[in-house]
Scaffold this motif. Sequence first.
Motif, mmCIF file in Angstrom:
data_model
loop_
_atom_site.group_PDB
_atom_site.id
_atom_site.type_symbol
_atom_site.label_atom_id
_atom_site.label_comp_id
_atom_site.label_asym_id
_atom_site.label_seq_id
_atom_site.Cartn_x
_atom_site.Cartn_y
_atom_site.Cartn_z
ATOM 1 N N UNK A 37 -4.044 -0.093 6.865
ATOM 2 C CA UNK A 37 -4.114 -0.572 5.485
ATOM 3 C C UNK A 37 -5.376 -0.081 4.787
ATOM 4 N N UNK A 38 -6.508 -0.154 5.462
ATOM 5 C CA UNK A 38 -7.761 0.300 4.863
ATOM 6 C C UNK A 38 -7.696 1.796 4.567
ATOM 7 N N UNK A 39 -7.085 2.545 5.459
ATOM 8 C CA UNK A 39 -6.942 3.991 5.242
ATOM 9 C C UNK A 39 -6.092 4.261 3.998
ATOM 10 N N UNK A 40 -5.009 3.523 3.833
ATOM 11 C CA UNK A 40 -4.138 3.696 2.672
ATOM 12 C C UNK A 40 -4.784 3.256 1.370
ATOM 13 N N UNK A 77 -1.675 0.027 -7.414
ATOM 14 C CA UNK A 77 -2.903 0.577 -7.985
ATOM 15 C C UNK A 77 -4.177 0.246 -7.201
ATOM 16 N N UNK A 78 -4.057 -0.470 -6.096
ATOM 17 C CA UNK A 78 -5.212 -0.984 -5.366
ATOM 18 C C UNK A 78 -6.008 0.143 -4.719
ATOM 19 N N UNK A 79 -7.346 0.084 -4.881
ATOM 20 C CA UNK A 79 -8.207 1.087 -4.263
ATOM 21 C C UNK A 79 -9.357 0.466 -3.477
ATOM 22 N N UNK A 80 -9.290 -0.847 -3.249
ATOM 23 C CA UNK A 80 -10.344 -1.519 -2.491
ATOM 24 C C UNK A 80 -9.821 -2.834 -1.924
ATOM 25 N N UNK A 81 -10.200 -3.129 -0.680
ATOM 26 C CA UNK A 81 -9.936 -4.434 -0.079
ATOM 27 C C UNK A 81 -11.264 -5.182 -0.048
ATOM 28 N N UNK A 137 0.839 -1.208 0.000
ATOM 29 C CA UNK A 137 0.000 0.000 0.000
ATOM 30 C C UNK A 137 0.870 1.253 0.000
ATOM 31 N N UNK A 138 1.960 1.222 0.730
ATOM 32 C CA UNK A 138 2.851 2.382 0.807
ATOM 33 C C UNK A 138 3.675 2.577 -0.456
ATOM 34 N N UNK A 139 3.721 1.571 -1.316
ATOM 35 C CA UNK A 139 4.463 1.681 -2.569
ATOM 36 C C UNK A 139 3.733 2.636 -3.519
ATOM 37 N N UNK A 140 4.464 3.541 -4.156
ATOM 38 C CA UNK A 140 3.803 4.494 -5.058
ATOM 39 C C UNK A 140 3.240 3.843 -6.324
#
Length: 149
Positions: free
Chosen positions: A100-103, A74-78, A68-71
């Motif tokens: 993680x959910x916040x990111x 592309x993930x926008x949903x868990x 998630x911290x990687x620029x």
Amino acid sequence: MRDVFCYYRKSLKLSGYDSPVERVVRQDLVLSELCMEKEWKVYRRFSDIGFLGDPIRRAELIEMRNLVESPTCPVDLMVMYSVFAVRGDSKMNEDLFLENVKGIGGIYFHKQKLWMDYDRLRFFLRGPQFVRMPFMKEEPVRLIKRERA
């Protein structure tokens, strides 16, 4: 098209599936079908096997946080099977899960057909005592107990 993480919990009880492996496989089948229907691309699957004994940080959640911290992530949903899989974990893992959910931006629970963002999930997990509303006073208002006549 959305890019999603699928997150499975071994401890989740599914009727008719007794072994932890069966429960994770069943969650994977259900969530894979959901993602295909909605045309979501599964970027990564995480399977939380759980640990007995002292609470330790879940390796899956740490790995997820690093992604998630990687620029380039592309993930926008868990996506998870059930909202009840996230309750009852140790405080340490709850903080990491919320981070993680916040990111990521949001989470979807398939069984309940429930979408949550970070604030809503935090409220669900921790309750209202952790939510600070702008209209709340510094001192709580004390109710005066009336005596019955």
